[in-house]
Design a protein around this motif. Structure first.
Motif, PDB file in Angstrom:
ATOM      1  N   THR A   1      42.298  59.133   7.526  1.00  0.00           N
ATOM      2  CA  THR A   1      40.889  59.327   7.880  1.00  0.00           C
ATOM      3  C   THR A   1      40.394  58.184   8.747  1.00  0.00           C
ATOM      4  OG1 THR A   1      40.602  60.403   5.716  1.00  0.00           O
ATOM      5  CG2 THR A   1      38.617  59.845   6.956  1.00  0.00           C
ATOM      6  N   LEU A   2      40.815  56.973   8.433  1.00  0.00           N
ATOM      7  CA  LEU A   2      40.429  55.814   9.228  1.00  0.00           C
ATOM      8  C   LEU A   2      40.925  55.948  10.665  1.00  0.00           C
ATOM      9  CD1 LEU A   2      39.111  52.990   9.212  1.00  0.00           C
ATOM     10  CD2 LEU A   2      41.335  52.062   8.556  1.00  0.00           C
ATOM     11  N   ALA A   3      42.142  56.454  10.850  1.00  0.00           N
ATOM     12  CA  ALA A   3      42.682  56.644  12.196  1.00  0.00           C
ATOM     13  C   ALA A   3      41.840  57.647  12.982  1.00  0.00           C
ATOM     14  CB  ALA A   3      44.130  57.111  12.109  1.00  0.00           C
ATOM     15  N   HIS A   4      41.424  58.723  12.347  1.00  0.00           N
ATOM     16  CA  HIS A   4      40.593  59.718  13.036  1.00  0.00           C
ATOM     17  C   HIS A   4      39.246  59.123  13.438  1.00  0.00           C
ATOM     18  CE1 HIS A   4      42.455  63.889  12.471  1.00  0.00           C
ATOM     19  NE2 HIS A   4      43.388  63.012  12.147  1.00  0.00           N
ATOM     20  N   LEU A   5      38.624  58.421  12.516  1.00  0.00           N
ATOM     21  CA  LEU A   5      37.328  57.818  12.824  1.00  0.00           C
ATOM     22  C   LEU A   5      37.450  56.769  13.921  1.00  0.00           C
ATOM     23  CD1 LEU A   5      35.986  57.396   9.173  1.00  0.00           C
ATOM     24  CD2 LEU A   5      35.374  59.178  10.816  1.00  0.00           C
ATOM     25  N   LEU A   6      38.547  56.021  13.904  1.00  0.00           N
ATOM     26  CA  LEU A   6      38.742  54.979  14.906  1.00  0.00           C
ATOM     27  C   LEU A   6      38.975  55.591  16.286  1.00  0.00           C
ATOM     28  CD1 LEU A   6      38.989  51.984  15.495  1.00  0.00           C
ATOM     29  CD2 LEU A   6      41.400  52.104  14.846  1.00  0.00           C
ATOM     30  N   ILE A   7      39.739  56.672  16.344  1.00  0.00           N
ATOM     31  CA  ILE A   7      39.968  57.338  17.632  1.00  0.00           C
ATOM     32  C   ILE A   7      38.658  57.869  18.203  1.00  0.00           C
ATOM     33  CG2 ILE A   7      40.976  59.409  18.662  1.00  0.00           C
ATOM     34  CD1 ILE A   7      43.460  58.925  16.993  1.00  0.00           C
ATOM     35  N   ARG A   8      37.843  58.453  17.349  1.00  0.00           N
ATOM     36  CA  ARG A   8      36.553  58.971  17.826  1.00  0.00           C
ATOM     37  C   ARG A   8      35.668  57.840  18.347  1.00  0.00           C
ATOM     38  NH1 ARG A   8      35.180  64.320  15.680  1.00  0.00           N
ATOM     39  NH2 ARG A   8      32.980  63.744  15.813  1.00  0.00           N
ATOM     40  N   GLN A   9      35.696  56.697  17.682  1.00  0.00           N
ATOM     41  CA  GLN A   9      34.878  55.573  18.133  1.00  0.00           C
ATOM     42  C   GLN A   9      35.444  54.960  19.406  1.00  0.00           C
ATOM     43  OE1 GLN A   9      31.910  54.652  16.756  1.00  0.00           O
ATOM     44  NE2 GLN A   9      31.750  53.314  18.563  1.00  0.00           N
ATOM     45  N   LEU A  10      36.770  54.833  19.485  1.00  0.00           N
ATOM     46  CA  LEU A  10      37.385  54.257  20.678  1.00  0.00           C
ATOM     47  C   LEU A  10      37.175  55.133  21.902  1.00  0.00           C
ATOM     48  CD1 LEU A  10      40.754  52.899  19.230  1.00  0.00           C
ATOM     49  CD2 LEU A  10      38.897  51.542  20.228  1.00  0.00           C
ATOM     50  N   SER A  11      37.009  56.425  21.697  1.00  0.00           N
ATOM     51  CA  SER A  11      36.762  57.295  22.841  1.00  0.00           C
ATOM     52  C   SER A  11      35.434  56.954  23.512  1.00  0.00           C
ATOM     53  CB  SER A  11      36.764  58.762  22.406  1.00  0.00           C
ATOM     54  OG  SER A  11      35.651  59.053  21.576  1.00  0.00           O
ATOM     55  N   PHE A  12      34.499  56.410  22.739  1.00  0.00           N
ATOM     56  CA  PHE A  12      33.236  55.953  23.317  1.00  0.00           C
ATOM     57  C   PHE A  12      33.375  54.565  23.945  1.00  0.00           C
ATOM     58  CE2 PHE A  12      31.751  58.973  20.066  1.00  0.00           C
ATOM     59  CZ  PHE A  12      30.915  59.765  20.835  1.00  0.00           C
ATOM     60  N   ASP A  13      34.146  53.697  23.284  1.00  0.00           N
ATOM     61  CA  ASP A  13      34.195  52.299  23.700  1.00  0.00           C
ATOM     62  C   ASP A  13      35.200  52.018  24.809  1.00  0.00           C
ATOM     63  OD1 ASP A  13      32.339  51.962  21.739  1.00  0.00           O
ATOM     64  OD2 ASP A  13      33.708  51.058  20.283  1.00  0.00           O
ATOM     65  N   SER A  14      36.341  52.751  24.821  1.00  0.00           N
ATOM     66  CA  SER A  14      37.408  52.418  25.766  1.00  0.00           C
ATOM     67  C   SER A  14      37.452  53.330  26.974  1.00  0.00           C
ATOM     68  CB  SER A  14      38.769  52.476  25.055  1.00  0.00           C
ATOM     69  OG  SER A  14      39.057  53.804  24.657  1.00  0.00           O
ATOM     70  N   GLY A  15      36.772  54.457  26.928  1.00  0.00           N
ATOM     71  CA  GLY A  15      36.778  55.366  28.064  1.00  0.00           C
ATOM     72  C   GLY A  15      37.817  56.459  27.985  1.00  0.00           C
TER      73      GLY A  15
END
Length: 624
Positions: free
Chosen positions: A478-492
């Protein structure tokens, strides 16, 4: 100008690998088995993956050139036109298009119309649970409401597979499948038109009739005896193709023992009975002392055997693996490379370095609390991943696996290699063990474990999840999914371009995850993901991720759900808060629960106190 139809090299494994239906420029094809691949293949090296899958090696499809440098007759991966039944949108005539009708560089056109419009493939096909794919017998469909005697009166019966008088009609005063019909215009006995017709209202679903026992690229003499019931589906339906893809990172070999084994070895050597055990070797008391040491230290027999061999100077006896079992555990080896005290030396395919949150000595909240939950960060500047296609299934994910080589003569598999970068996040071992052993967490996960045991995906997920579903796997996934969703905003990067690898198996002392991106170009990606994993960016990303995970637009329904998704394998996880594109997830968007991250009324979240500290800090800041 002749049309050019291309498939990228990476797409020949996923999503348009062997057995997949490809729609391109109004035409439809199916990828043939690797037995039909040309000799000009590109070798792909991955010894660990080859040993795991029991093959001699891998090959990638030939590279596709551009319009300027293409050779007209350059061999490529074969795709066979499918379905064979086409129709004309102008005169509505149906045509059974055969291979001898193909003209290189030219699409099929209607010979009955002066304007020669392009023919359109029929949208329905038939499949079975044994992985076979074939055209629907449209002549029989049009005559299925007639008696056998009436069907025998049609002049097209003897060549029903190539019926030349069928037409595909659309009614003006109806809608849906009921508006579509197949009509036979053959001349029957006495010079009368056959006129048989049936609409497509009942075309979808299980049907009567026998399966052909083959796929479109196979010769008729290669067909198998199949007793499965056939199902009519749309050719682009999700259950037409379930690929079986394995992947492995190219990691360097290291002589350093895994950290868990080193800790266990230190516990054994420091045990008070170790010296007594060495003195009792070969006697009846040996097993007594060995059992006591094993119980106290929880060290496996393999570690004790290795230490005894080193102390006595005798070779250790390694038991042979069970028949059919593989010694290669891809997840274990990758985790050991990321978790090593001394990280592997950088190579052309693998370069890692130790990172961090930059919170050492931090006393302010929520940063201090966050730091206590995180074990470490490893930045992967360069990685190489090999993805291999072993076969595919149809109709259901637990159907029969059809190998990529349907002729069963080859010892290699189709594969592709990609290069990229990533970030490895590990959790604090002591805090994770304490959280995992909480009775409320154990009880909560037990319900999910029960659903998994009853699910048809139990065996498929066993290699990823481990021998038993653990709380840490659900947490890290679950942490990996949440992190990917957040990184999609932060990293482009988009969420579809990021992927996960979850290392959450307690038997290997795993407690981390890898979020990475990879591209087919040998240069890899541009470094934005690693940049986002450096301090202080990553700590801020984690805080924003937790704040976003605490609330879902579908709450309270999502947060209080007791079972959703495939087989009820998800809890607090939906498309609004947690789910990702299917290609990004190892388990097909299952085994997710946001409550294990942020907490709920029934289970404590691993990061619940971090979220509380963040809210208190935000409230104090707002109040001045």
């Amino acid at each position: 100008m002749k049309r050019r139809l291309r498939v990228r090299q990476a797409q020949t494994v996923l999503p348009f690998g062997v057995g997949a239906v490809l729609d391109v420029q109004g035409e439809s094809f199916v990828a043939a088995g690797i037995g039909n691949w040309p000799q000009t293949k590109t070798p792909v090296v991955s010894e660990r993956l080859a040993a795991r899958l029991g093959v001699t090696g891998f090959y990638a499809a030939p590279h596709t050139l551009n319009d300027r440098y293409d050779a007209p007759d350059h061999p490529g991966v074969p795709y066979v036109r499918f379905p064979g039944w086409l129709f004309c949108g102008a005169c509505r005539t149906m045509v059974r298009f055969l291979r001898e009708h193909e003209k290189p560089g030219e699409p099929p056109v209607c010979a009955s119309c002066a304007a020669a419009p392009r023919l359109t493939p029929m949208r329905f096909v038939r499949i079975c649970a044994d992985g076979h794919l074939d055209d629907i017998d449209w002549w029989y469909w049009a005559h299925s409401r007639l008696t056998p005697e009436q069907r025998a009166a049609c002049s097209e019966e003897e060549r029903a597979w190539q019926a030349r008088r069928l037409s595909f009609h659309v009614a003006d005063r109806a809608s849906g499948l009921e508006a579509l019909s197949v009509r036979c215009g053959a001349i029957g006995a006495g010079g009368r038109a056959c006129g048989a017709e049936r609409d497509l209202l009942d075309v979808l679903g299980p049907q009567a009739g026998r399966c052909s026992g083959r796929n479109p690229w196979q010769r008729w003499d290669e067909r198998a005896t199949c007793g499965q019931q056939v199902h009519h589906v749309q050719r682009t339906a999700g259950n037409v193709y379930y690929p079986s893809v394995y992947s492995a990172l190219d990691i360097p070999q290291t002589a350093e023992a895994p950290r868990a084994e080193r800790d266990a070895a230190e516990s054994v050597l420091g045990h008070g009975l170790w010296a007594i055990l060495l003195g009792a070797l070969g006697t009846e008391r040996e097993e007594v002392f060995r059992t006591m040491i094993r119980t106290d230290t929880e060290a496996p027999d393999s570690v004790i055997d290795q230490l005894v061999a080193e102390a006595t100077g005798t070779p250790v006896a390694r038991p042979a693996p069970p028949s059919g079992a593989s010694e290669i555990d891809l997840s274990r080896d990758e985790w050991y490379a990321f978790d090593a005290d001394k990280l592997p030396e950088a190579t052309q395919e693998f370069a890692v370095r130790r990172g961090g949150l930059g919170l050492d000595g931090e006393t302010e909240e929520p940063w201090a609390t966050l730091d206590r939950h995180i074990g470490g960060v490893v930045l992967v500047d360069r990685l190489r991943e090999v993805r291999a296609l072993t076969g595919f299934r149809r109709h259901s994910v637990n159907g029969a696996l059809v190998p990529a080589d349907t002729g069963a003569r080859l010892r290699w598999l189709p594969a592709t290699e990609v290069y990229g970068e990533g970030v490895v996040l590990t959790l604090d071992e002591q805090r994770l063990n304490s959280w995992e052993n909480d009775p409320r967490v154990q009880a909560h996960v037990q319900h999910i474990r029960t659903d998994l045991d009853a699910s048809f995906r139990d065996e498929q997920l066993a290699e990823t999840v481990g021998s038993e579903l653990s709380p840490r796997f659900l947490l890290l996934h679950t942490l990996a999914h949440l992190l990917i969703r957040q990184l999609s905003f932060d990293s482009g990067y988009t969420t579809a371009s990021l992927r996960e690898r979850v290392y959450g198996r307690p038997e290997h002392d795993q407690r981390g995850l890898l979020v990475y991106t990879a591209a087919g170009d040998a240069e890899g990606t541009l470094g934005g993901l690693v940049r986002q994993g450096e301090k202080p960016h990553f700590a801020e990303t984690l805080i924003r991720m937790l704040e976003a995970a605490a609330w879902c637009s579908a709450d309270p329904l999502c947060a209080e759900h007791t079972g959703q998704g495939f087989g009820n394998l998800n809890r607090a996880a939906c498309h609004a808060c947690t789910l990702l594109p299917e290609t990004s997830c190892q388990t097909g968007n299952t085994l997710l629960d946001r409550a294990l991250i942020v907490g709920s009324a029934h289970v404590p979240g691993y990061f619940a106190d971090v979220l509380t500290a963040s809210r208190e800090y935000a409230a104090a800041t707002a109040l001045g």
